[in-house]
Design an enzyme around this catalytic site. Structure first.
Site, PDB file in Angstrom:
ATOM      1  N   LYS A 252       0.836  -1.210   0.000  1.00 49.64           N
ATOM      2  CA  LYS A 252       0.000   0.000   0.000  1.00 49.64           C
ATOM      3  C   LYS A 252       0.860   1.246   0.000  1.00 49.64           C
ATOM      4  O   LYS A 252       0.459   2.281  -0.535  1.00 49.64           O
ATOM      5  CB  LYS A 252      -0.962  -0.019   1.191  1.00 49.64           C
ATOM      6  CG  LYS A 252      -2.016  -1.109   1.047  1.00 49.64           C
ATOM      7  CD  LYS A 252      -3.332  -0.773   1.705  1.00 49.64           C
ATOM      8  CE  LYS A 252      -4.382  -1.767   1.246  1.00 49.64           C
ATOM      9  NZ  LYS A 252      -5.560  -1.836   2.080  1.00 49.64           N
TER      10      LYS A 252
ATOM     11  N   LYS B  27      -4.291 -10.788  -7.426  1.00 54.16           N
ATOM     12  CA  LYS B  27      -5.439 -11.083  -6.569  1.00 54.16           C
ATOM     13  C   LYS B  27      -6.595 -10.166  -6.968  1.00 54.16           C
ATOM     14  O   LYS B  27      -6.366  -8.998  -7.305  1.00 54.16           O
ATOM     15  CB  LYS B  27      -4.995 -10.788  -5.120  1.00 54.16           C
ATOM     16  CG  LYS B  27      -5.974 -11.147  -4.073  1.00 54.16           C
ATOM     17  CD  LYS B  27      -5.557 -10.570  -2.739  1.00 54.16           C
ATOM     18  CE  LYS B  27      -5.829  -9.089  -2.659  1.00 54.16           C
ATOM     19  NZ  LYS B  27      -5.885  -8.506  -1.335  1.00 54.16           N
TER      20      LYS B  27
ATOM     21  N   LYS C 286     -10.334  -4.420  -5.139  1.00 48.84           N
ATOM     22  CA  LYS C 286     -11.030  -3.190  -5.520  1.00 48.84           C
ATOM     23  C   LYS C 286     -10.049  -2.243  -6.190  1.00 48.84           C
ATOM     24  O   LYS C 286     -10.338  -1.633  -7.212  1.00 48.84           O
ATOM     25  CB  LYS C 286     -11.597  -2.503  -4.273  1.00 48.84           C
ATOM     26  CG  LYS C 286     -12.683  -3.290  -3.577  1.00 48.84           C
ATOM     27  CD  LYS C 286     -12.959  -2.794  -2.153  1.00 48.84           C
ATOM     28  CE  LYS C 286     -13.601  -3.891  -1.317  1.00 48.84           C
ATOM     29  NZ  LYS C 286     -13.707  -3.647   0.100  1.00 48.84           N
TER      30      LYS C 286
HETATM   31  P1  AMP Z   1     -11.223  -6.189   2.164  1.00 52.71           P
HETATM   32  O1  AMP Z   1     -12.019  -5.958   0.947  1.00 52.71           O
HETATM   33  O2  AMP Z   1      -9.759  -5.952   1.949  1.00 52.71           O
HETATM   34  O3  AMP Z   1     -11.761  -5.484   3.370  1.00 52.71           O
HETATM   35  O4  AMP Z   1     -11.332  -7.756   2.469  1.00 52.71           O
HETATM   36  C1  AMP Z   1     -12.421  -8.357   3.143  1.00 52.71           C
HETATM   37  C2  AMP Z   1     -12.220  -9.860   3.222  1.00 52.71           C
HETATM   38  O5  AMP Z   1     -12.202 -10.438   1.903  1.00 52.71           O
HETATM   39  C3  AMP Z   1     -10.898 -10.280   3.871  1.00 52.71           C
HETATM   40  O6  AMP Z   1     -11.119 -11.425   4.664  1.00 52.71           O
HETATM   41  C4  AMP Z   1     -10.002 -10.612   2.706  1.00 52.71           C
HETATM   42  O7  AMP Z   1      -9.005 -11.556   3.036  1.00 52.71           O
HETATM   43  C5  AMP Z   1     -11.015 -11.218   1.730  1.00 52.71           C
HETATM   44  N1  AMP Z   1     -10.560 -11.062   0.347  1.00 52.71           N
HETATM   45  C6  AMP Z   1     -10.310  -9.895  -0.308  1.00 52.71           C
HETATM   46  N2  AMP Z   1      -9.898 -10.119  -1.574  1.00 52.71           N
HETATM   47  C7  AMP Z   1      -9.871 -11.480  -1.734  1.00 52.71           C
HETATM   48  C8  AMP Z   1      -9.526 -12.345  -2.826  1.00 52.71           C
HETATM   49  N3  AMP Z   1      -9.140 -11.870  -4.001  1.00 52.71           N
HETATM   50  N4  AMP Z   1      -9.614 -13.677  -2.617  1.00 52.71           N
HETATM   51  C9  AMP Z   1     -10.011 -14.178  -1.425  1.00 52.71           C
HETATM   52  N5  AMP Z   1     -10.355 -13.415  -0.361  1.00 52.71           N
HETATM   53  C10 AMP Z   1     -10.296 -12.081  -0.499  1.00 52.71           C
END
Ligand code: AMP
Ligand code: TRP
Length: 325
Positions: A112, A192, A195
């Site tokens: 980041k 990965k 967003k």
């Molecule tokens: P975030 O959007 O970063 O707040 O992520 C929320 C949850 O989604 C967390 O548990 C992340 O580990 C999971 N997550 C986000 N992106 C992925 C992805 N590409 N594959 C699997 N899990 C994800």
């Protein structure tokens, strides 16, 4: 007594199928077997680029989509992080037992920092400490997340150990819980799904939008002609089938691809059907909730009340142990 689990998601844009498959779907499946606490982590979003004018809208969107994806307020506490202010107080206490070097070596901090190199703020560095406070203020033992959060959970365990060693046994050392599909790749097939990389399918995307995105999504790059045998093991479209399609579709696609009997476009069409099957009821429920925001607000209010009781109790204990009154 059921074991307690905690997890969170940032209100920082569209929720995508990586979030759904890697996290939210697992949370929804765990509600009967665990005491569940789930959270929209708005203070975490503040460490990145965010617009205060639309923060509340983002929080409501994230809450709505999570409920539409299956979080059931009767079987979990679901709330907004900043509504339980004790998280930030515990963060300060944890800051004072966390070595700065541990935070500097976090992969997500490094990534980041590159991504937002004009805004490498202390919050970005301190992010995993706030995350440890989120989990430990509820003394949660299990944290269901995607693979990208493992390093943060390890640090959370270290913070618990350090605090316990300094002030006396207080916190458990939580375990990360990974589902089968712990890292969903983006439509570029290289990174990965996330967003910030704009390589995602949103949970609320329409069928048309999804088809547009799928059409240009990467598959097995070695496969040039339709009749070439493909390799599902390295094909991102296949991995999405594996996460979302019915068992017979998965095995059919797997076999037909290897034999060159199904082309990438047809394989994508089948995936499109599976996505539509999964996402249509979610979109319908989200539509209903967008038209009834008071229902969502009430769920968040009840969730905050339930969670705050536990958080206050932990902070009473922590203040005594750390010498504060
Ligand atoms: P975030 O959007 O970063 O707040 O992520 C929320 C949850 O989604 C967390 O548990 C992340 O580990 C999971 N997550 C986000 N992106 C992925 C992805 N590409 N594959 C699997 N899990 C994800
Ligand atoms: N850092 C997590 C993410 O970006 C979100 C989060 C914040 C979280 N606090 C948490 C996840 C506590 C699990 C437990 O995905």
């Amino acid at each position: 007594m059921k074991n307690r689990i905690f997890s969170g998601i940032q209100p920082s844009g569209d929720i995508h199928i990586g979030n759904y498959i890697g996290a939210i779907r697992n949370w929804a499946q765990m509600m009967d077997d665990y005491e569940c606490i789930f959270c929209i982590v708005d203070y975490h979003a503040m460490a990145g680029k965010y617009d205060p004018k639309i923060l509340q809208q983002r929080i409501m969107e994230a809450a709505t989509v999570n409920i539409a994806c299956g979080l059931d307020p009767d079987r979990c506490a679901f709330f907004v992080q900043s509504h339980v202010i004790e998280h930030t107080e515990l963060t300060w206490m944890f800051n004072c037992v966390t070595p700065i070097g541990e935070l500097q070596r976090m992969t997500q901090f490094k990534d980041k920092s590159k991504h937002q190199n004009q805004n490498i703020n202390v919050g970005l560095l301190d992010y995993p400490v706030l995350m440890a406070a989120d989990i430990l203020i509820y003394k949660a033992e299990i944290v269901p997340v995607g693979e990208d959060q493992i390093q943060h959970i390890e640090l959370c365990r270290e913070i618990a150990r350090k605090f316990n060693a300094t002030f006396g046994e207080t916190f458990p050392e939580p375990q990360a819980h990974l589902g089968k599909h712990k890292r969903i790749m983006g439509l570029d097939g290289k990174n990965k799904m996330s967003k910030s990389l704009n390589n995602y399918i949103g949970v609320l995307d329409t069928d048309d939008e999804i088809w547009k995105k799928l059409k240009s999504a990467f598959t097995d790059e070695n496969r040039i002609k339709k009749t070439d045998p493909g390799n599902p093991d390295i094909c991102n479209i296949y991995s999405l089938h594996d996460a979302l399609s019915e068992a017979d579709t998965i095995s059919e696609v797997n076999q037909d691809c290897r034999k060159g009997r199904i082309g990438c476009v047809d394989c994508k069409k089948k995936l499109h059907q599976s996505l539509s099957f999964h996402l249509t009821p979610i979109r319908d429920k989200a539509d209903f909730l967008f038209n009834n925001p008071d229902k969502v607000q009430e769920i968040l209010k009840q969730g905050a009340m339930k969670s705050k009781k536990i958080a206050e109790e932990t902070m009473r204990e922590v203040r005594i142990k750390t010498g504060f009154r």
